[in-house]
Design a protein around this motif. Structure first.
Motif, PDB file in Angstrom:
ATOM      1  N   ILE A  34       0.887  -1.167  -0.009  1.00  0.00           N
ATOM      2  CA  ILE A  34       0.081  -0.214  -0.100  1.00  0.00           C
ATOM      3  C   ILE A  34       0.901   1.355   0.012  1.00  0.00           C
ATOM      4  O   ILE A  34       1.802   1.182   0.918  1.00  0.00           O
ATOM      5  N   ARG A  35       0.811   1.905  -1.032  1.00  0.00           N
ATOM      6  CA  ARG A  35       1.503   3.380  -1.315  1.00  0.00           C
ATOM      7  C   ARG A  35       0.856   4.421  -0.767  1.00  0.00           C
ATOM      8  O   ARG A  35      -0.269   4.540  -1.146  1.00  0.00           O
ATOM      9  N   THR A  36       1.392   5.225   0.096  1.00  0.00           N
ATOM     10  CA  THR A  36       0.928   6.413   0.600  1.00  0.00           C
ATOM     11  C   THR A  36       1.929   7.454   0.204  1.00  0.00           C
ATOM     12  O   THR A  36       2.962   7.310  -0.190  1.00  0.00           O
ATOM     13  N   ALA A  37       1.466   8.704   0.634  1.00  0.00           N
ATOM     14  CA  ALA A  37       2.278   9.906   0.112  1.00  0.00           C
ATOM     15  C   ALA A  37       3.787   9.792   0.890  1.00  0.00           C
ATOM     16  O   ALA A  37       4.828  10.488   0.438  1.00  0.00           O
ATOM     17  N   GLU A  38       3.696   9.254   2.156  1.00  0.00           N
ATOM     18  CA  GLU A  38       4.786   9.449   3.053  1.00  0.00           C
ATOM     19  C   GLU A  38       5.679   8.085   2.784  1.00  0.00           C
ATOM     20  O   GLU A  38       6.627   8.266   3.124  1.00  0.00           O
ATOM     21  N   HIS A  39       5.184   6.911   2.836  1.00  0.00           N
ATOM     22  CA  HIS A  39       5.835   5.758   2.972  1.00  0.00           C
ATOM     23  C   HIS A  39       4.860   4.462   2.291  1.00  0.00           C
ATOM     24  O   HIS A  39       3.812   4.737   1.912  1.00  0.00           O
ATOM     25  N   ASP A  40       5.237   3.465   2.066  1.00  0.00           N
ATOM     26  CA  ASP A  40       5.094   2.212   1.662  1.00  0.00           C
ATOM     27  C   ASP A  40       4.771   1.245   2.826  1.00  0.00           C
ATOM     28  O   ASP A  40       5.424   1.056   3.744  1.00  0.00           O
ATOM     29  N   LEU A  41       3.671   0.646   2.976  1.00  0.00           N
ATOM     30  CA  LEU A  41       3.124  -0.409   3.730  1.00  0.00           C
ATOM     31  C   LEU A  41       3.400  -1.651   2.978  1.00  0.00           C
ATOM     32  O   LEU A  41       2.536  -2.074   2.049  1.00  0.00           O
ATOM     33  N   VAL A  42       4.336  -2.749   3.482  1.00  0.00           N
ATOM     34  CA  VAL A  42       4.377  -3.854   2.735  1.00  0.00           C
ATOM     35  C   VAL A  42       3.899  -5.052   3.777  1.00  0.00           C
ATOM     36  O   VAL A  42       4.583  -5.140   4.881  1.00  0.00           O
ATOM     37  N   PHE A  43       3.074  -5.706   3.457  1.00  0.00           N
ATOM     38  CA  PHE A  43       2.586  -7.127   4.213  1.00  0.00           C
ATOM     39  C   PHE A  43       3.177  -8.172   3.339  1.00  0.00           C
ATOM     40  O   PHE A  43       2.932  -8.247   1.970  1.00  0.00           O
ATOM     41  N   THR A  44       4.084  -8.939   3.908  1.00  0.00           N
ATOM     42  CA  THR A  44       4.696 -10.057   3.009  1.00  0.00           C
ATOM     43  C   THR A  44       3.999 -11.450   3.448  1.00  0.00           C
ATOM     44  O   THR A  44       4.147 -12.338   2.702  1.00  0.00           O
ATOM     45  N   ASP A  45       3.087 -11.375   4.491  1.00  0.00           N
ATOM     46  CA  ASP A  45       2.487 -12.725   4.802  1.00  0.00           C
ATOM     47  C   ASP A  45       0.878 -12.221   5.325  1.00  0.00           C
ATOM     48  O   ASP A  45       0.490 -12.602   6.327  1.00  0.00           O
ATOM     49  N   ALA A  46       0.432 -11.666   4.369  1.00  0.00           N
ATOM     50  CA  ALA A  46      -1.039 -11.133   4.681  1.00  0.00           C
ATOM     51  C   ALA A  46      -2.197 -12.197   4.184  1.00  0.00           C
ATOM     52  O   ALA A  46      -1.960 -13.018   3.419  1.00  0.00           O
ATOM     53  N   ASP A  47      -3.197 -12.198   4.947  1.00  0.00           N
ATOM     54  CA  ASP A  47      -4.418 -13.025   4.704  1.00  0.00           C
ATOM     55  C   ASP A  47      -5.265 -11.596   3.986  1.00  0.00           C
ATOM     56  O   ASP A  47      -5.470 -10.926   4.264  1.00  0.00           O
ATOM     57  N   VAL A  48      -5.629 -12.279   2.478  1.00  0.00           N
ATOM     58  CA  VAL A  48      -6.212 -11.483   1.561  1.00  0.00           C
ATOM     59  C   VAL A  48      -7.740 -12.241   1.347  1.00  0.00           C
ATOM     60  O   VAL A  48      -7.588 -13.191   0.797  1.00  0.00           O
ATOM     61  N   THR A  49      -8.511 -11.159   1.661  1.00  0.00           N
ATOM     62  CA  THR A  49     -10.038 -11.676   1.181  1.00  0.00           C
ATOM     63  C   THR A  49     -10.579 -10.900   0.304  1.00  0.00           C
ATOM     64  O   THR A  49     -10.810  -9.543   0.462  1.00  0.00           O
ATOM     65  N   LYS A  50     -11.282 -11.264  -0.921  1.00  0.00           N
ATOM     66  CA  LYS A  50     -11.846 -10.572  -1.916  1.00  0.00           C
ATOM     67  C   LYS A  50     -13.338 -10.795  -1.756  1.00  0.00           C
ATOM     68  O   LYS A  50     -13.939 -12.069  -1.820  1.00  0.00           O
ATOM     69  N   MET A  51     -14.329  -9.919  -1.617  1.00  0.00           N
ATOM     70  CA  MET A  51     -15.619  -9.765  -1.294  1.00  0.00           C
ATOM     71  C   MET A  51     -16.157  -8.988  -2.799  1.00  0.00           C
ATOM     72  O   MET A  51     -16.253  -7.974  -2.944  1.00  0.00           O
ATOM     73  N   ASP A  52     -17.085  -9.881  -3.584  1.00  0.00           N
ATOM     74  CA  ASP A  52     -18.011  -9.283  -4.503  1.00  0.00           C
ATOM     75  C   ASP A  52     -19.228  -9.185  -4.229  1.00  0.00           C
ATOM     76  O   ASP A  52     -19.802 -10.145  -4.312  1.00  0.00           O
ATOM     77  N   ALA A  53     -19.784  -7.980  -3.938  1.00  0.00           N
ATOM     78  CA  ALA A  53     -21.094  -7.856  -3.788  1.00  0.00           C
ATOM     79  C   ALA A  53     -21.631  -7.157  -4.826  1.00  0.00           C
ATOM     80  O   ALA A  53     -21.804  -5.920  -5.120  1.00  0.00           O
ATOM     81  N   ARG A  54     -22.017  -7.856  -6.105  1.00  0.00           N
ATOM     82  CA  ARG A  54     -23.014  -7.428  -7.156  1.00  0.00           C
ATOM     83  C   ARG A  54     -22.186  -6.534  -8.029  1.00  0.00           C
ATOM     84  O   ARG A  54     -22.491  -5.538  -8.471  1.00  0.00           O
ATOM     85  N   GLY A  55     -21.037  -6.891  -8.194  1.00  0.00           N
ATOM     86  CA  GLY A  55     -20.111  -6.178  -8.993  1.00  0.00           C
ATOM     87  C   GLY A  55     -19.012  -5.125  -8.414  1.00  0.00           C
ATOM     88  O   GLY A  55     -18.034  -4.677  -8.966  1.00  0.00           O
ATOM     89  N   GLN A  56     -19.141  -5.147  -7.021  1.00  0.00           N
ATOM     90  CA  GLN A  56     -18.797  -4.079  -6.123  1.00  0.00           C
ATOM     91  C   GLN A  56     -17.597  -4.871  -5.442  1.00  0.00           C
ATOM     92  O   GLN A  56     -17.951  -5.412  -4.756  1.00  0.00           O
ATOM     93  N   GLU A  57     -16.275  -4.991  -5.932  1.00  0.00           N
ATOM     94  CA  GLU A  57     -15.310  -5.724  -5.269  1.00  0.00           C
ATOM     95  C   GLU A  57     -14.685  -4.886  -3.955  1.00  0.00           C
ATOM     96  O   GLU A  57     -14.398  -3.612  -3.957  1.00  0.00           O
TER      97      GLU A  57
END
Length: 136
Positions: A34-57
């Motif tokens: 995740i890039r912000t104006a000040e720094h990068d947040l780097v998740f190297t072992d993250a759990d990622v969940t994708k939710m699709d609610a009628r086309g809105q991810e």
């Protein structure tokens, strides 16, 4: 989202979400940046969940990020700019163009020495995922 749903079992929750037109998928993410104006947040072992609610991810990232100097996390997808831009001035302690933090990540992830991790990263131009694949 459902307020007070702590008593629902996961299977029942999944059925309710399907009825409402919400699809949930677990993603096998190797790294999230995740890039912000000040720094990068780097998740190297993250759990990622994708939710699709009628086309809105919607994506949910769970984990503890490492905060890095802006741009030092590299260019994961080659989306604009030089692919080596994230490695220009970071420099590891050995004079390598590969950041020490990347070497540590690959070594920890694969169980090899830092020298082997550095060699693998250099062979694939700093690509973390390719270095891990090469060593596994």
């Amino acid at each position: 989202m459902f307020g007070g749903g702590g008593g629902l079992n996961p299977r029942k929750m999944e059925q309710m979400m399907k009825q409402m037109g919400i699809d949930v998928d677990e993603l096998d993410a190797e790294e999230v940046i995740i890039r912000t104006a000040e720094h990068d947040l780097v998740f190297t072992d993250a759990d990622v969940t994708k939710m699709d609610a009628r086309g809105q991810e919607t994506y949910q990232v769970i984990g503890t990020p490492e905060e890095r100097e802006r741009g030092s996390a590299g260019d994961a997808g080659g989306a604009g700019g030089d692919a080596d831009a994230g490695f220009e001035d970071d420099g590891g302690s050995s004079g390598s163009a590969i950041p020490d933090s990347d070497i540590e990540i690959v070594a920890a992830r694969t169980g090899v020495s830092e020298d082997e991790a550095r060699d693998a990263l250099e062979a694939v131009d700093g690509d973390l995922a390719a270095a891990v694949d090469r060593l596994e």
